[in-house]
Design a protein around this motif. Structure first.
Motif, PDB file in Angstrom:
ATOM      1  N   TYR A  75       0.842  -1.195   0.000  1.00 16.41           N
ATOM      2  CA  TYR A  75       0.000   0.000   0.000  1.00 16.41           C
ATOM      3  C   TYR A  75       0.878   1.247   0.000  1.00 16.41           C
ATOM      4  O   TYR A  75       2.018   1.230   0.447  1.00 16.41           O
ATOM      5  N   ASP A  76       0.292   2.342  -0.473  1.00 13.69           N
ATOM      6  CA  ASP A  76       0.941   3.640  -0.306  1.00 13.69           C
ATOM      7  C   ASP A  76      -0.159   4.698  -0.235  1.00 13.69           C
ATOM      8  O   ASP A  76      -1.108   4.665  -1.036  1.00 13.69           O
ATOM      9  N   MET A  77      -0.044   5.613   0.721  1.00 15.52           N
ATOM     10  CA  MET A  77      -1.021   6.690   0.841  1.00 15.52           C
ATOM     11  C   MET A  77      -0.303   7.965   1.252  1.00 15.52           C
ATOM     12  O   MET A  77       0.411   7.989   2.249  1.00 15.52           O
ATOM     13  N   VAL A  78      -0.499   9.017   0.472  1.00 17.95           N
ATOM     14  CA  VAL A  78       0.188  10.290   0.699  1.00 17.95           C
ATOM     15  C   VAL A  78      -0.799  11.443   0.575  1.00 17.95           C
ATOM     16  O   VAL A  78      -1.602  11.487  -0.364  1.00 17.95           O
ATOM     17  N   LEU A  79      -0.706  12.360   1.525  1.00 11.61           N
ATOM     18  CA  LEU A  79      -1.470  13.606   1.474  1.00 11.61           C
ATOM     19  C   LEU A  79      -0.500  14.735   1.158  1.00 11.61           C
ATOM     20  O   LEU A  79       0.540  14.874   1.810  1.00 11.61           O
ATOM     21  N   ILE A  80      -0.833  15.545   0.159  1.00 10.77           N
ATOM     22  CA  ILE A  80      -0.005  16.685  -0.241  1.00 10.77           C
ATOM     23  C   ILE A  80      -0.863  17.945  -0.218  1.00 10.77           C
ATOM     24  O   ILE A  80      -1.864  18.029  -0.945  1.00 10.77           O
ATOM     25  N   THR A  81      -0.473  18.904   0.611  1.00 12.53           N
ATOM     26  CA  THR A  81      -1.194  20.175   0.671  1.00 12.53           C
ATOM     27  C   THR A  81      -0.293  21.348   0.304  1.00 12.53           C
ATOM     28  O   THR A  81      -0.707  22.500   0.415  1.00 12.53           O
ATOM     29  N   GLY A  82       0.935  21.067  -0.114  1.00 16.36           N
ATOM     30  CA  GLY A  82       1.864  22.122  -0.524  1.00 16.36           C
ATOM     31  C   GLY A  82       1.582  22.553  -1.946  1.00 16.36           C
ATOM     32  O   GLY A  82       1.456  21.714  -2.855  1.00 16.36           O
ATOM     33  N   ARG A  83       1.472  23.835  -2.156  1.00 13.10           N
ATOM     34  CA  ARG A  83       1.143  24.357  -3.486  1.00 13.10           C
ATOM     35  C   ARG A  83       2.236  24.020  -4.490  1.00 13.10           C
ATOM     36  O   ARG A  83       3.411  24.341  -4.289  1.00 13.10           O
ATOM     37  N   ASP A  84       1.845  23.348  -5.581  1.00 13.39           N
ATOM     38  CA  ASP A  84       2.739  22.993  -6.689  1.00 13.39           C
ATOM     39  C   ASP A  84       3.900  22.098  -6.270  1.00 13.39           C
ATOM     40  O   ASP A  84       4.918  22.027  -6.969  1.00 13.39           O
ATOM     41  N   LEU A  85       3.784  21.398  -5.145  1.00 17.91           N
ATOM     42  CA  LEU A  85       4.849  20.483  -4.729  1.00 17.91           C
ATOM     43  C   LEU A  85       4.928  19.319  -5.718  1.00 17.91           C
ATOM     44  O   LEU A  85       3.960  18.586  -5.922  1.00 17.91           O
ATOM     45  N   GLU A  86       6.088  19.143  -6.338  1.00 19.37           N
ATOM     46  CA  GLU A  86       6.267  18.126  -7.361  1.00 19.37           C
ATOM     47  C   GLU A  86       6.064  16.725  -6.788  1.00 19.37           C
ATOM     48  O   GLU A  86       6.553  16.427  -5.703  1.00 19.37           O
ATOM     49  N   HIS A  87       5.399  15.851  -7.540  1.00 16.14           N
ATOM     50  CA  HIS A  87       5.205  14.479  -7.074  1.00 16.14           C
ATOM     51  C   HIS A  87       4.861  13.558  -8.238  1.00 16.14           C
ATOM     52  O   HIS A  87       4.358  13.994  -9.269  1.00 16.14           O
ATOM     53  N   THR A  88       5.165  12.284  -8.049  1.00 19.38           N
ATOM     54  CA  THR A  88       4.793  11.251  -9.006  1.00 19.38           C
ATOM     55  C   THR A  88       5.029   9.889  -8.380  1.00 19.38           C
ATOM     56  O   THR A  88       5.711   9.768  -7.352  1.00 19.38           O
ATOM     57  N   TRP A  89       4.478   8.846  -8.999  1.00 19.47           N
ATOM     58  CA  TRP A  89       4.759   7.451  -8.626  1.00 19.47           C
ATOM     59  C   TRP A  89       5.333   6.777  -9.861  1.00 19.47           C
ATOM     60  O   TRP A  89       4.748   6.848 -10.948  1.00 19.47           O
ATOM     61  N   GLU A  90       6.488   6.130  -9.708  1.00 18.70           N
ATOM     62  CA  GLU A  90       7.189   5.490 -10.826  1.00 18.70           C
ATOM     63  C   GLU A  90       7.105   3.974 -10.718  1.00 18.70           C
ATOM     64  O   GLU A  90       7.064   3.421  -9.619  1.00 18.70           O
ATOM     65  N   GLN A  91       7.188   3.308 -11.870  1.00 19.85           N
ATOM     66  CA  GLN A  91       7.105   1.853 -11.910  1.00 19.85           C
ATOM     67  C   GLN A  91       8.252   1.201 -11.131  1.00 19.85           C
ATOM     68  O   GLN A  91       8.036   0.273 -10.350  1.00 19.85           O
ATOM     69  N   HIS A  92       9.470   1.664 -11.364  1.00 20.11           N
ATOM     70  CA  HIS A  92      10.663   1.157 -10.694  1.00 20.11           C
ATOM     71  C   HIS A  92      10.683  -0.379 -10.707  1.00 20.11           C
ATOM     72  O   HIS A  92      10.760  -0.965 -11.770  1.00 20.11           O
ATOM     73  N   ASP A  93      10.593  -1.050  -9.548  1.00 24.89           N
ATOM     74  CA  ASP A  93      10.618  -2.515  -9.496  1.00 24.89           C
ATOM     75  C   ASP A  93       9.248  -3.103  -9.180  1.00 24.89           C
ATOM     76  O   ASP A  93       9.146  -4.206  -8.629  1.00 24.89           O
ATOM     77  N   CYS A  94       8.201  -2.367  -9.498  1.00 26.34           N
ATOM     78  CA  CYS A  94       6.844  -2.873  -9.268  1.00 26.34           C
ATOM     79  C   CYS A  94       6.424  -3.743 -10.459  1.00 26.34           C
ATOM     80  O   CYS A  94       6.450  -3.284 -11.606  1.00 26.34           O
ATOM     81  N   HIS A  95       6.055  -4.996 -10.189  1.00 29.19           N
ATOM     82  CA  HIS A  95       5.668  -5.933 -11.248  1.00 29.19           C
ATOM     83  C   HIS A  95       4.209  -6.384 -11.108  1.00 29.19           C
ATOM     84  O   HIS A  95       3.824  -7.409 -11.666  1.00 29.19           O
ATOM     85  N   SER A  96       3.428  -5.605 -10.403  1.00 34.45           N
ATOM     86  CA  SER A  96       2.026  -5.968 -10.182  1.00 34.45           C
ATOM     87  C   SER A  96       1.247  -5.876 -11.491  1.00 34.45           C
ATOM     88  O   SER A  96       1.343  -4.869 -12.206  1.00 34.45           O
ATOM     89  N   PRO A  97       0.457  -6.886 -11.808  1.00 34.55           N
ATOM     90  CA  PRO A  97      -0.317  -6.856 -13.049  1.00 34.55           C
ATOM     91  C   PRO A  97      -1.540  -5.936 -12.952  1.00 34.55           C
ATOM     92  O   PRO A  97      -2.111  -5.550 -13.970  1.00 34.55           O
ATOM     93  N   GLU A  98      -1.933  -5.607 -11.715  1.00 37.55           N
ATOM     94  CA  GLU A  98      -3.130  -4.771 -11.539  1.00 37.55           C
ATOM     95  C   GLU A  98      -2.948  -3.849 -10.337  1.00 37.55           C
ATOM     96  O   GLU A  98      -2.875  -4.306  -9.203  1.00 37.55           O
ATOM     97  N   ILE A  99      -2.854  -2.571 -10.592  1.00 35.05           N
ATOM     98  CA  ILE A  99      -2.670  -1.561  -9.551  1.00 35.05           C
ATOM     99  C   ILE A  99      -3.972  -0.775  -9.392  1.00 35.05           C
ATOM    100  O   ILE A  99      -4.544  -0.323 -10.382  1.00 35.05           O
ATOM    101  N   THR A 100      -4.420  -0.635  -8.160  1.00 29.78           N
ATOM    102  CA  THR A 100      -5.616   0.165  -7.896  1.00 29.78           C
ATOM    103  C   THR A 100      -5.193   1.495  -7.283  1.00 29.78           C
ATOM    104  O   THR A 100      -4.433   1.520  -6.312  1.00 29.78           O
ATOM    105  N   GLU A 101      -5.692   2.569  -7.861  1.00 26.44           N
ATOM    106  CA  GLU A 101      -5.313   3.907  -7.410  1.00 26.44           C
ATOM    107  C   GLU A 101      -6.567   4.744  -7.139  1.00 26.44           C
ATOM    108  O   GLU A 101      -7.453   4.850  -7.985  1.00 26.44           O
ATOM    109  N   TYR A 102      -6.619   5.317  -5.934  1.00 25.53           N
ATOM    110  CA  TYR A 102      -7.679   6.259  -5.583  1.00 25.53           C
ATOM    111  C   TYR A 102      -7.033   7.650  -5.488  1.00 25.53           C
ATOM    112  O   TYR A 102      -6.063   7.827  -4.744  1.00 25.53           O
ATOM    113  N   THR A 103      -7.566   8.606  -6.213  1.00 28.46           N
ATOM    114  CA  THR A 103      -7.056   9.971  -6.153  1.00 28.46           C
ATOM    115  C   THR A 103      -8.180  10.909  -5.723  1.00 28.46           C
ATOM    116  O   THR A 103      -9.202  11.006  -6.405  1.00 28.46           O
ATOM    117  N   LEU A 104      -7.975  11.555  -4.587  1.00 26.04           N
ATOM    118  CA  LEU A 104      -8.960  12.481  -4.020  1.00 26.04           C
ATOM    119  C   LEU A 104      -8.347  13.879  -4.018  1.00 26.04           C
ATOM    120  O   LEU A 104      -7.287  14.098  -3.419  1.00 26.04           O
TER     121      LEU A 104
END
Length: 302
Positions: A75-104
Motif C-alpha cells: 500500500y501507499d497513501m500520501v497527502l499533499i497540501t503544498g502548493r505545486d509540490l512536485e510528485h509522481t509514482w514510478e514503476q521502478h521494481d513494481c511488477h504488479s499486473p493490476e494496480i488500484t489507485e484512488y485519487t482524491l
C-alpha cells in the motif's frame, strides 16, 4: 522583521514543472477517481489543489514527493497540501499486473481560515499543516482506509459530505502514523518554531546559509552558552543545529539541481558547502544518490 514571518530562501527557476489541471469547479466538494492500471507512467507534476492518493498492490514502486524518493510497500497513501509540490509514482521494481489507485483532490479554500480556527477542526488544520511537505502513512493504517475510499467512491449527496470529513478526521487522529517527505526548503514551506529563540536562529540561517555559521555564533545570537544552546535547540527541533544547517543547505542544493542548469560544483558553493567532495558525500548520505543522479532522475521524469 516580524519574527512570525520567515525570510524566504529565493532561488532562480529555469525549469518549468508540468502543472496538472484538476477537473473541479466551484460547485464541487471534491474530485475522486478510482483507476485500475498496469503501469505507473505519469510524469512529475504539481498543482494548487490538495491531493490524497491511495494506491494498492504497488510494492516495489518508487514515490517521489519534492526531494524525497522512497520505495513503496503493498500500500501507499500520501497527502499533499503544498502548493505545486512536485510528485509522481514510478514503476521502478513494481511488477504488479493490476494496480488500484484512488485519487482524491479538493480546493485549498474548501475550508475557510475562520472555519479552520474552530476547535473541532484543529486536528484537521494540523494535518494540513504537516502535509505541506507531503505526508506518507503507515501500511497498517492504510489497510484500514481502503474500505473508506471504496465507500466514498459510491457515496452521494450528504452521505458523501459526511464520509469525506470523517476520512479527514480519521487521518488527523492517526497523523503519528505518518512521516514527512520533502524538505521544507525544496517544498518552499516556511516552518517556524513556537520558540522565539529558535525562530531567531531560523531567520538567521535562512538569510546566511551560505556563510560559515558556528555554534558559538548562534549561541551568542540568542544569549545562551554553546552547551545550553545545543541542548535547547535539539530538544525543540529534534535535531542538532549542525544537522539543521546541513538539511537547509541540501534543500537549497536540490532546488538548484531541479530548477537551474548550474554545474554541481557551482551549486555546491551556492548552497553553502565549501568542498565539492564533501558536498557529494553528504548529499549521497542524505538523499541516497549523487547530485548528478538526482538531477538526471528529475529531468527524465519531466
Amino acid at each position: 522583521m516580524d519574527e512570525k514571518t520567515l525570510t524566504p530562501i529565493l532561488l532562480p527557476t529555469t525549469t518549468p514543472i508540468l502543472k496538472e489541471i484538476i477537473p473541479i469547479n466551484d460547485k464541487d466538494l471534491f474530485y475522486l477517481v478510482r483507476r485500475v492500471k498496469t503501469t505507473l507512467d505519469y510524469p512529475i507534476h504539481g498543482h494548487e489543489e490538495f491531493e490524497l492518493n491511495l494506491l494498492c498492490n504497488v510494492e516495489g514502486a518508487r514515490r517521489v514527493v519534492g526531494d524525497s524518493g522512497e520505495i513503496t510497500g503493498y500500500y501507499d497513501m500520501v497527502l499533499i497540501t503544498g502548493r505545486d509540490l512536485e510528485h509522481t509514482w514510478e514503476q521502478h521494481d513494481c511488477h504488479s499486473p493490476e494496480i488500484t489507485e484512488y485519487t482524491l483532490q479538493f480546493s485549498p479554500t474548501l475550508l475557510s481560515e475562520e472555519l479552520l480556527q474552530k476547535d473541532i477542526l484543529a486536528p484537521v488544520c494540523g494535518l494540513f499543516e504537516q502535509a505541506r511537505n507531503g505526508l506518507a502513512f503507515s501500511q497498517s493504517f492504510i489497510a484500514t482506509m481502503v474500505p473508506r475510499f471504496e465507500a466514498l467512491t459510491k457515496a452521494k449527496g450528504m452521505d458523501a459530505f459526511v464520509q469525506f470529513f470523517q476520512l479527514l478526521d480519521v487521518m488527523a487522529a492517526h497523523v503519528d502514523e505518518a512521516h514527512v517527505l520533502s524538505s521544507s526548503v525544496f517544498a518552499k514551506v516556511e516552518l517556524l518554531s513556537e520558540s522565539r529563540r529558535v525562530r531567531k536562529v531560523q531567520h538567521y540561517v535562512s538569510a546566511h546559509y551560505k556563510d560559515e555559521l558556528r555554534l558559538q555564533q548562534m549561541a551568542d545570537l540568542v544569549g545562551m552558552t554553546p552547551t545550553s544552546f545545543s541542548r535547547f535547540f535539539r530538544m525543540r527541533m529534534g535535531k542538532t543545529f549542525t544537522d539543521y544547517l546541513i538539511d537547509t543547505r541540501i534543500g537549497v542544493a536540490t532546488r538548484y539541481l531541479v530548477d537551474t542548469s548550474m554545474s554541481v560544483s557551482e551549486i555546491c558553493y551556492q548552497s553553502g558547502f565549501n568542498n565539492v567532495s564533501n558536498f557529494n558525500r553528504i548529499f549521497l548520505r542524505k538523499k541516497g544518490c549523487t547530485p548528478t543522479t538526482f538531477r538526471d532522475h528529475y529531468q527524465k521524469k519531466h
